[in-house]
Design an enzyme around this catalytic site. Structure first.
Site, mmCIF file in Angstrom:
data_model
loop_
_atom_site.group_PDB
_atom_site.id
_atom_site.type_symbol
_atom_site.label_atom_id
_atom_site.label_comp_id
_atom_site.label_asym_id
_atom_site.label_seq_id
_atom_site.Cartn_x
_atom_site.Cartn_y
_atom_site.Cartn_z
ATOM 1 N N GLU A 114 -110.916 31.242 -84.215
ATOM 2 C CA GLU A 114 -111.304 32.249 -83.216
ATOM 3 C C GLU A 114 -110.729 33.605 -83.599
ATOM 4 O O GLU A 114 -109.817 33.689 -84.406
ATOM 5 C CB GLU A 114 -110.691 31.900 -81.851
ATOM 6 C CG GLU A 114 -111.161 30.603 -81.286
ATOM 7 C CD GLU A 114 -110.283 30.136 -80.124
ATOM 8 O OE1 GLU A 114 -109.541 30.961 -79.553
ATOM 9 O OE2 GLU A 114 -110.350 28.945 -79.818
ATOM 10 N N LYS A 116 -108.377 36.753 -82.908
ATOM 11 C CA LYS A 116 -107.128 36.968 -82.169
ATOM 12 C C LYS A 116 -107.243 38.329 -81.482
ATOM 13 O O LYS A 116 -107.124 39.376 -82.118
ATOM 14 C CB LYS A 116 -105.932 36.915 -83.118
ATOM 15 C CG LYS A 116 -104.610 37.002 -82.387
ATOM 16 C CD LYS A 116 -103.456 36.656 -83.331
ATOM 17 C CE LYS A 116 -102.125 36.630 -82.634
ATOM 18 N NZ LYS A 116 -101.781 37.850 -81.943
ATOM 19 N N ASP A 118 -106.433 41.525 -79.448
ATOM 20 C CA ASP A 118 -105.178 42.275 -79.342
ATOM 21 C C ASP A 118 -105.035 42.867 -77.948
ATOM 22 O O ASP A 118 -105.456 43.985 -77.680
ATOM 23 C CB ASP A 118 -105.149 43.382 -80.400
ATOM 24 C CG ASP A 118 -103.734 43.867 -80.650
ATOM 25 O OD1 ASP A 118 -102.788 43.255 -80.129
ATOM 26 O OD2 ASP A 118 -103.583 44.870 -81.361
ATOM 27 N N TYR A 224 -109.535 31.662 -73.603
ATOM 28 C CA TYR A 224 -109.578 30.806 -74.796
ATOM 29 C C TYR A 224 -108.759 29.527 -74.691
ATOM 30 O O TYR A 224 -108.553 28.834 -75.684
ATOM 31 C CB TYR A 224 -109.129 31.582 -76.034
ATOM 32 C CG TYR A 224 -107.837 32.372 -75.848
ATOM 33 C CD1 TYR A 224 -106.633 31.720 -75.601
ATOM 34 C CD2 TYR A 224 -107.840 33.755 -75.937
ATOM 35 C CE1 TYR A 224 -105.474 32.434 -75.429
ATOM 36 C CE2 TYR A 224 -106.674 34.477 -75.767
ATOM 37 C CZ TYR A 224 -105.488 33.821 -75.512
ATOM 38 O OH TYR A 224 -104.343 34.520 -75.342
ATOM 39 N N LYS A 312 -102.387 36.881 -89.243
ATOM 40 C CA LYS A 312 -102.343 38.309 -88.915
ATOM 41 C C LYS A 312 -102.951 39.144 -90.034
ATOM 42 O O LYS A 312 -102.597 38.957 -91.203
ATOM 43 C CB LYS A 312 -100.889 38.753 -88.725
ATOM 44 C CG LYS A 312 -100.167 37.982 -87.643
ATOM 45 C CD LYS A 312 -100.410 38.606 -86.307
ATOM 46 C CE LYS A 312 -99.160 39.302 -85.892
ATOM 47 N NZ LYS A 312 -99.041 39.653 -84.526
ATOM 48 N N CYS A 406 -105.524 81.462 -77.318
ATOM 49 C CA CYS A 406 -106.611 80.551 -77.672
ATOM 50 C C CYS A 406 -107.176 80.985 -79.027
ATOM 51 O O CYS A 406 -107.479 82.166 -79.219
ATOM 52 C CB CYS A 406 -107.695 80.606 -76.602
ATOM 53 S SG CYS A 406 -109.210 79.781 -77.100
ATOM 54 N N CYS A 409 -111.079 82.442 -78.196
ATOM 55 C CA CYS A 409 -111.365 83.659 -77.409
ATOM 56 C C CYS A 409 -110.163 84.593 -77.301
ATOM 57 O O CYS A 409 -110.266 85.651 -76.696
ATOM 58 C CB CYS A 409 -111.875 83.285 -76.015
ATOM 59 S SG CYS A 409 -110.582 82.599 -74.954
ATOM 60 N N CYS A 424 -106.133 77.061 -72.701
ATOM 61 C CA CYS A 424 -106.833 78.337 -72.637
ATOM 62 C C CYS A 424 -107.409 78.398 -71.221
ATOM 63 O O CYS A 424 -108.218 77.547 -70.848
ATOM 64 C CB CYS A 424 -107.978 78.374 -73.656
ATOM 65 S SG CYS A 424 -109.143 79.702 -73.322
ATOM 66 N N CYS A 429 -114.651 80.697 -72.128
ATOM 67 C CA CYS A 429 -114.243 80.696 -73.535
ATOM 68 C C CYS A 429 -115.344 80.020 -74.357
ATOM 69 O O CYS A 429 -115.748 78.898 -74.051
ATOM 70 C CB CYS A 429 -112.932 79.933 -73.689
ATOM 71 S SG CYS A 429 -112.579 79.443 -75.387
HETATM 72 S S1 IVH Z 1 -104.031 30.574 -78.331
HETATM 73 C C1 IVH Z 1 -100.756 27.654 -77.528
HETATM 74 N N1 IVH Z 1 -106.116 32.055 -78.958
HETATM 75 O O1 IVH Z 1 -101.945 35.749 -79.409
HETATM 76 C C2 IVH Z 1 -101.807 28.608 -77.900
HETATM 77 N N2 IVH Z 1 -104.044 33.129 -78.503
HETATM 78 O O2 IVH Z 1 -98.805 34.524 -80.252
HETATM 79 C C3 IVH Z 1 -101.631 29.923 -77.262
HETATM 80 N N3 IVH Z 1 -104.145 35.581 -78.586
HETATM 81 O O3 IVH Z 1 -99.768 34.747 -76.847
HETATM 82 C C4 IVH Z 1 -102.464 31.014 -77.694
HETATM 83 N N4 IVH Z 1 -106.288 35.727 -79.078
HETATM 84 O O4 IVH Z 1 -101.671 36.387 -76.296
HETATM 85 C C5 IVH Z 1 -104.799 32.032 -78.635
HETATM 86 N N5 IVH Z 1 -108.053 33.258 -79.464
HETATM 87 C C6 IVH Z 1 -106.739 33.238 -79.140
HETATM 88 C C7 IVH Z 1 -105.981 34.419 -78.993
HETATM 89 C C8 IVH Z 1 -104.622 34.323 -78.678
HETATM 90 C C9 IVH Z 1 -105.169 36.401 -78.815
HETATM 91 C C10 IVH Z 1 -102.751 36.016 -78.304
HETATM 92 C C11 IVH Z 1 -102.086 35.348 -77.132
HETATM 93 C C12 IVH Z 1 -100.865 34.641 -77.697
HETATM 94 C C13 IVH Z 1 -100.654 35.363 -78.987
HETATM 95 C C14 IVH Z 1 -100.120 34.433 -80.058
#
Ligand code: IVH
Length: 664
Positions: A114, A116, A118, A224, A312, A406, A409, A424, A429
């Site tokens: 999946e 991740k 942010d 998720y 990551k 400015c 102007c 300004c 302007c």
């Molecule tokens: S699973 C036990 N799936 O990433 C499994 N985490 O350190 C728990 N995160 O705390 C997390 N996308 O905040 C999972 N598709 C995803 C995610 C995801 C973002 C974040 C989540 C978690 C941190 C991992």
């Protein structure tokens, strides 16, 4: 309306609005227009005002409710929220695979991969199908109760689509890149510190004690994982995600299953490139063992599961040189120091400038002209200078000083008490007017196609326009003499300008560029006041009674309508025929009430979406297939089988001209 009728109508409206909400925010496939949605919502609000005790626990009118809290309560998660161990390179993923297979004595394994997201981890609790509590992760055992704030996220359903006794579901709340950019621009204009990245912005927004502040920021959430559930079983994680989707929860669609680690790595590589095209930020990929029985067998360490890992992406930074620092003037007058950079590739695009926000930040980071710097691209568009590489200084670097006037102007710049922004103050302007025009014609505002910054500069340069109203008085003969303006482009431009006269009131309010009034506030104001005239009359006091309108915003709206230059602009926009009102549709009296349309072929004057909006605003429906129940088939160029079917069934076929005549 008596009590019984009110109860019945409340149930119906709650159901309808929650369904439309799901179509819009989860499926991204609205079935009614914004105006219609607002009409239904206003009706529900009115009835609930009369009978507050009849409001249902999943009332969509109460997403933003309650007074600011004094602090957040602590809540215990039913099942602890673990975090993930990290993989920083492909080899780490191969090592993870080896550990997993070793732990399962070579049993075949499927991995679910999946994105991740942010953002900020959240846990949602549904009891008897109703959203009752939402919390932050906290230390994993206990978190903070942010239910009121999570309720403002429209994609989080207030009621599940199927009954379940209990569900604790986990996911990530996040701020889309576009919203991040918008909020930072707004904050910069207001002289407030900006957020460093969308994650901080999401976290800051969810930890607001006043849910109205959270509501003013369009957050979103992907789910998720399941913490605890009763009344449902799934054998695998993938199946669990599908079940969540069926419950009406928003699940990210980019999920793939693989039985070997190499294709997993390949998929991660693919997203390292494609991530920039997403409307939200991801900082990596998550790889999970699919089979829940195998997950249990692998177990967890004290902090994280052995059956999952976070891959990551490398940080998106690059090194370059500050060639110069110049000052940009924004539409509300804020002077923003901006670095002109040696062009460099970062986060999928070439960067040649970066905002330095304000002089305080330049001093704090000690950025000088000629410096080698590390830049980072946060969100979609705004690259930032992270730090100066001081080791590379030669002594020839120059300090930057904010100009006292400015740059466009030459009016003396002002710095308001307590603000970092320098402005300004000149309402006329040319620099500010240019930015105001670019904003006025932009997508979420009046959406005038073909009128980008280059054409605006051309029109300004030729003295044909000064402000937005001038656009509506342009004539073909003025334009034809300009460079790159042939008959065809002139026609297109004038048509696009003409079309923009019929935009929604909400878009016009946003387009005016009132300080602190974003697209969302534009919608709220349009729904509440229904016309520019009414909005213009409203005093600060009345404005603050509107949901989500705070005192600062109210003051700036009222100030806008006191400005003689703005009043003149409005008069000329109105005289040109720009739409100044919003019709609140009343069921039973619209032109296309109960009528079904099918669109086919290529339309010349509208996109499909625009035609659909017009039909829906007038009470009609658009269907994708022709049947005996179809009332009209709107046929454009090269219409195919649908046209044939309509003819065969004797359904009325209309051309674009007929359609225009009908709706005009
Ligand atoms: S699973 C036990 N799936 O990433 C499994 N985490 O350190 C728990 N995160 O705390 C997390 N996308 O905040 C999972 N598709 C995803 C995610 C995801 C973002 C974040 C989540 C978690 C941190 C991992």
């Amino acid at each position: 309306m008596d009590r019984d009728a009110a109860a019945e109508r409340i149930t119906k409206l709650t159901e309808m609005l929650n369904e439309h909400n799901y179509n819009y925010y989860v499926l991204d496939h609205p079935k009614i227009s914004d105006a219609e949605y607002d009409g239904l919502m206003q009706e529900l609000i009115r009835i609930e005002e009369t009978y507050p005790d009849l409001a249902l626990p999943d009332s969509p009118a109460r997403r933003v409710g309650g007074e600011p809290a004094a602090g957040f309560e602590t809540v215990s998660h039913l099942v602890p929220m673990l975090s993930l161990s990290n993989a920083f390179g492909e080899q780490d993923l191969r090592d993870f695979d080896r550990r997993v297979r070793g732990g399962l004595d070579g049993h075949p394994v499927e991995y679910v991969v999946e994105l991740k997201i942010d953002g900020l981890a959240v846990s949602l609790l549904y009891e008897n199908g109703i959203f009752v509590r939402g919390a932050t992760r906290g230390d994993g055992e206990t978190g903070e109760d942010i239910t009121q704030n999570l309720k403002t996220i429209n994609s989080i359903p207030l009621r599940l689509r199927h009954f379940l006794p209990q569900l604790e579901v986990r996911g990530e709340a996040y701020m889309p890149k576009k919203e991040f950019t918008r909020i930072n621009m707004e904050r910069e204009e207001a002289g407030l510190p900006t957020f460093a990245n969308p994650r901080n912005a999401a976290a800051g927004s969810l930890r607001q004690l006043d849910p109205r502040v959270t509501a003013s920021r369009a957050l979103d959430a992907f789910l998720y994982g399941i913490g605890r559930v009763s009344g449902m079983t799934a054998a695998g994680h993938r199946e669990g995600l599908q079940a969540l989707r069926e419950l009406g929860l928003k699940v990210n669609p980019n999920v793939r299953v693989f039985s070997d680690i190499e294709p997993v790595i390949e998929y991660c590589r693919e997203w390292a490139d494609k991530r920039h095209d997403l409307p939200y930020e991801i900082d990596g990929m998550v790889v999970k063992v699919n089979d829940l029985a195998l997950q249990t067998e692998l177990g967890t360490t004290s902090k994280s599961p052995r059956w999952a890992i976070a891959y990551k992406f490398p940080a998106e930074e690059a090194e370059t040189v500050v060639r110069d620092i110049y000052v940009r003037v924004g539409r509300t007058g804020v002077l923003t120091p901006t670095a002109s950079l040696e062009p460099v590739r970062v986060a999928g695009s070439t960067i040649s400038s970066a905002t330095l926000h304000n002089i305080d930040i330049i001093r704090e980071k000690d950025i000088r002209i000629g410096d080698h710097v590390v830049i980072h691209k946060a969100g979609d568009v705004i690259p930032e200078v992270v730090r100066v590489i001081k080791d590379k200084r030669t002594g020839s670097e120059k300090e930057f000083h904010m100009p006292g006037a400015c740059p466009v102007c030459r009016t003396d710049a002002q710095r308001a008490e307590g603000e970092v922004a320098v402005r300004c103050p000149n309402e006329i302007c040319p620099g500010r007017e240019r930015e105001g025009l670019i904003h006025f014609v932009s997508r979420d505002a009046m959406d005038i196609e073909g009128l980008g910054p280059a054409v605006i500069d051309q029109l300004l340069g030729a003295g044909l326009i000064r402000d937005a109203a001038d656009l509506y008085y342009l004539k073909a003969e003025d334009l034809l003499g300009l460079e790159r303006m042939g008959k065809k482009s002139v026609d297109n431009l004038l048509n696009a300008i003409e079309k923009s006269k019929h935009k929604d009131l909400a878009q016009l309010i946003f387009a005016l560029g009132i300080r602190h009034v974003g697209a969302r506030t534009g919608k709220i104001l349009a729904a509440h006041f229904s016309s520019i005239a009414r909005l213009q009359e409203a005093e600060v006091e009345e404005l603050t009674t509107v949901p989500e309108i705070g005192p600062k915003m109210a003051e700036s709206i009222a100030a806008y309508f006191r400005e003689p230059v703005k009043l003149q602009l409005l008069d000329r926009l109105k005289a040109a025929g720009v739409n100044f009102t919003q019709e609140t549709p009343q069921a039973g009296e619209r032109l296309f009430d109960g009528k079904t349309f099918v669109l086919t072929g290529t339309l010349e004057r509208y996109t499909r979406k625009e035609a659909q909006n017009i039909i829906e605003n007038l009470g009609g429906k658009v269907s994708s297939s022709v049947s005996k129940k179809t009332d009209y088939v709107l046929a454009g160029r090269e219409a195919g089988s649908k046209l044939d079917k309509a003819t065969a069934l004797g359904v009325k076929v209309i051309s674009e001209d007929d359609f225009e005549e009908l709706v005009s």
